[in-house]
Scaffold this motif. Sequence first.
Motif, short mmCIF file in Angstrom:
data_model
loop_
_atom_site.label_atom_id
_atom_site.label_comp_id
_atom_site.label_asym_id
_atom_site.label_seq_id
_atom_site.Cartn_x
_atom_site.Cartn_y
_atom_site.Cartn_z
N ALA A 433 0.83 -1.21 0.00
CA ALA A 433 0.00 0.00 0.00
C ALA A 433 0.86 1.25 0.00
O ALA A 433 1.93 1.31 0.64
N SER A 434 0.41 2.28 -0.73
CA SER A 434 0.98 3.61 -0.60
C SER A 434 0.41 4.23 0.67
O SER A 434 -0.77 4.04 0.99
N VAL A 435 1.24 4.99 1.38
CA VAL A 435 0.82 5.55 2.66
C VAL A 435 0.90 7.07 2.60
O VAL A 435 1.95 7.63 2.30
N GLU A 436 -0.22 7.72 2.87
CA GLU A 436 -0.25 9.18 2.97
C GLU A 436 -1.04 9.53 4.23
O GLU A 436 -2.26 9.52 4.23
N GLY A 437 -0.31 9.82 5.31
CA GLY A 437 -0.96 10.02 6.59
C GLY A 437 -1.60 8.72 7.04
O GLY A 437 -0.95 7.68 7.16
N HIS A 438 -2.93 8.77 7.30
CA HIS A 438 -3.65 7.56 7.68
C HIS A 438 -4.33 6.90 6.47
O HIS A 438 -5.01 5.89 6.62
N LYS A 439 -4.14 7.47 5.30
CA LYS A 439 -4.80 6.98 4.10
C LYS A 439 -3.90 5.97 3.38
O LYS A 439 -2.71 6.20 3.18
N LEU A 440 -4.50 4.85 2.97
CA LEU A 440 -3.78 3.83 2.23
C LEU A 440 -4.26 3.80 0.79
O LEU A 440 -5.45 3.97 0.51
N GLY A 441 -3.34 3.58 -0.14
CA GLY A 441 -3.66 3.45 -1.55
C GLY A 441 -3.24 2.08 -2.05
O GLY A 441 -2.17 1.57 -1.68
N TYR A 442 -4.06 1.49 -2.88
CA TYR A 442 -3.77 0.14 -3.37
C TYR A 442 -2.81 0.17 -4.54
O TYR A 442 -2.91 1.01 -5.44
N ASN A 443 -1.85 -0.77 -4.55
CA ASN A 443 -0.97 -1.01 -5.69
C ASN A 443 -1.08 -2.48 -6.08
O ASN A 443 -1.08 -3.36 -5.21
N LYS A 444 -1.20 -2.73 -7.38
CA LYS A 444 -1.26 -4.11 -7.85
C LYS A 444 -0.03 -4.85 -7.36
O LYS A 444 1.11 -4.44 -7.63
N THR A 445 -0.25 -5.94 -6.63
CA THR A 445 0.84 -6.62 -5.93
C THR A 445 0.93 -8.07 -6.38
O THR A 445 -0.10 -8.73 -6.59
N TYR A 446 2.17 -8.55 -6.51
CA TYR A 446 2.41 -9.92 -6.94
C TYR A 446 3.05 -10.69 -5.78
O TYR A 446 4.04 -10.24 -5.19
N ARG A 447 2.46 -11.82 -5.48
CA ARG A 447 2.95 -12.63 -4.35
C ARG A 447 3.63 -13.89 -4.86
O ARG A 447 3.14 -14.55 -5.78
N LYS A 448 4.76 -14.21 -4.26
CA LYS A 448 5.44 -15.48 -4.48
C LYS A 448 5.87 -16.00 -3.13
O LYS A 448 6.84 -15.51 -2.54
N GLY A 449 5.10 -16.95 -2.60
CA GLY A 449 5.37 -17.44 -1.25
C GLY A 449 5.11 -16.34 -0.23
O GLY A 449 4.01 -15.81 -0.13
#
Length: 562
Positions: A433-449
Amino acid sequence: MKKVFLFLFLSAISYSQKDYPKDFISPLSIPLDVSGSFGELRGNHFHSGLDLKTNKKQGLDVFAVADGYISRIKISTYGYGKAIYITHPNGYTTVYAHLQKANGVIEEYIRKTQYNKKSFEVEMFPSSSELPVKQGDIIAFSGNSGGSGGPHLHFEFRETKTEKVVNPLSFGFNKLANDTRNPFLQGIVAYPIENAIVNKSKKPIAISFNKQADGTYLGTKVVTNGKIAFGINAYDHCTNPYNRNGLYKVNAYLNGVLYYQYDFETFAFAESRYINNLIDYNRMKEMGQKVQKLFHYSDYPLSVIKFSKNNGIVDAQPNTNYNYKIEIFDYHNNKATIIIPIEFQNQEEVILKKEEVKPYFLKSRVENNYTKENVSVYIPENAFYDDFSFDFDVKDGVLSFSEENIPVHKNITITFNDVTGLTEEELNKTFIASVEGHKLGYNKTYRKGNTFSARVRSLENYKLAQDSISPRIYNVNFVEGSNLKNQKTLSVSISDNLSGIDTYNAYLNGEWILMEYDYKTKKLIHMLSDNKYKEGKNDFKVIVTDDMQNSTTFESHFFINN
């Protein structure tokens, strides 16, 4: 090198005089009022066409400006929304975007494709024989779809082979969009280069100016003990005094000799993000001002820059005075002139430039890799425009950068390695997540394990976050069990708290139905005129899933009895 610059300059002049075809008609039946000009400075891109006002209304006829065939149709929730592309035999393609809907057989073609693919968002490439059009045919109706901020028609010209966008005013539309007003200057900024001091400042500094009786802007004398460059904040009124449009061309001269020049005649989409280097990005982030720089520190391939001597940087010498002149033009050759006297003068620094010693130095032309704790950052070559020093830190699981106001041109990759302490269920709902103060923004994330990666384009703060909350479905426009024989639509509102809507599907009596999504109003709308209902009872179901695959289902029923 001088010969190269001269060649580029002469080539630019000859190209700007290209004789474009002009046998086109207006795409609208009302006078053209330009609310957004070609090349205008937008968020992270140059505007690629003209925005034409539609009297704050939707549903105006949109005409094919010349003979051709519809070669592409794209229906998207964001961006251009509903867009139609017409290829013409003269080597150009016109684009009509933010439409409400297409007309006649074109709309039927779109609906059929959407039902076949079971998707509101579709992209089609009809053959040259499927959807031919004649000049003056009504192809669609103006709207407010996609990323539009209000009802209007976005109108473009592209070279069919290269897909480079070209200023529509060059195709005769300048005669349909009357403009008699000179561009307007809002501000001048002087930039000390390297260790120079300008007006006792090592920081960029605003220069005051006055408008003279002849309309020329005269800046106050600028004193420097070394290298200096300039930027301007300016706009054009175009078709009425309330629009603030972009400039068409800027020329800068030093002692009467051309020093820097750019114009917005044409550019490639791949160049559009270079807007972040054409403007003073740091000033835009801190003050909200889009100052157009008349210089650059390092060479970069932005084709709108037609001429550059010494990268636009003036190397002032002792016992010498300079006259720096800027001419700003709109497409109709209305002009404003700015004169700035420059004098070399030794001076003491009063406005200090805070210099911090930072542990990392990034060379923009090569790859860079950085690691701290369990977080790594990969930066490809040419991800930034210039070299710079910086620091980054990882504290309490948050990755932070010391230089947030430096533009990122290419995606950089952030990776959180070997994440511990989370259950498998939590790992499945984890993203960067992008963090701006208490606000979170979603980023497309890739998981491997237990490792998470995301490609991002800003030096923000980042941390791992979870989204386990399902989307909402609400504001249904009928009461369960009611008779909808006089109703035209089915609609529901949908929203998601964090990762955003990924998919939405609706069904009548078990069969998929088309629901159009407008993210600005958060509504899904089905037209009952699609005739997918049956006489009597109808079962209605909507399934909405967010990007982390949290899902919500709504079910109800209604009757249609005559």
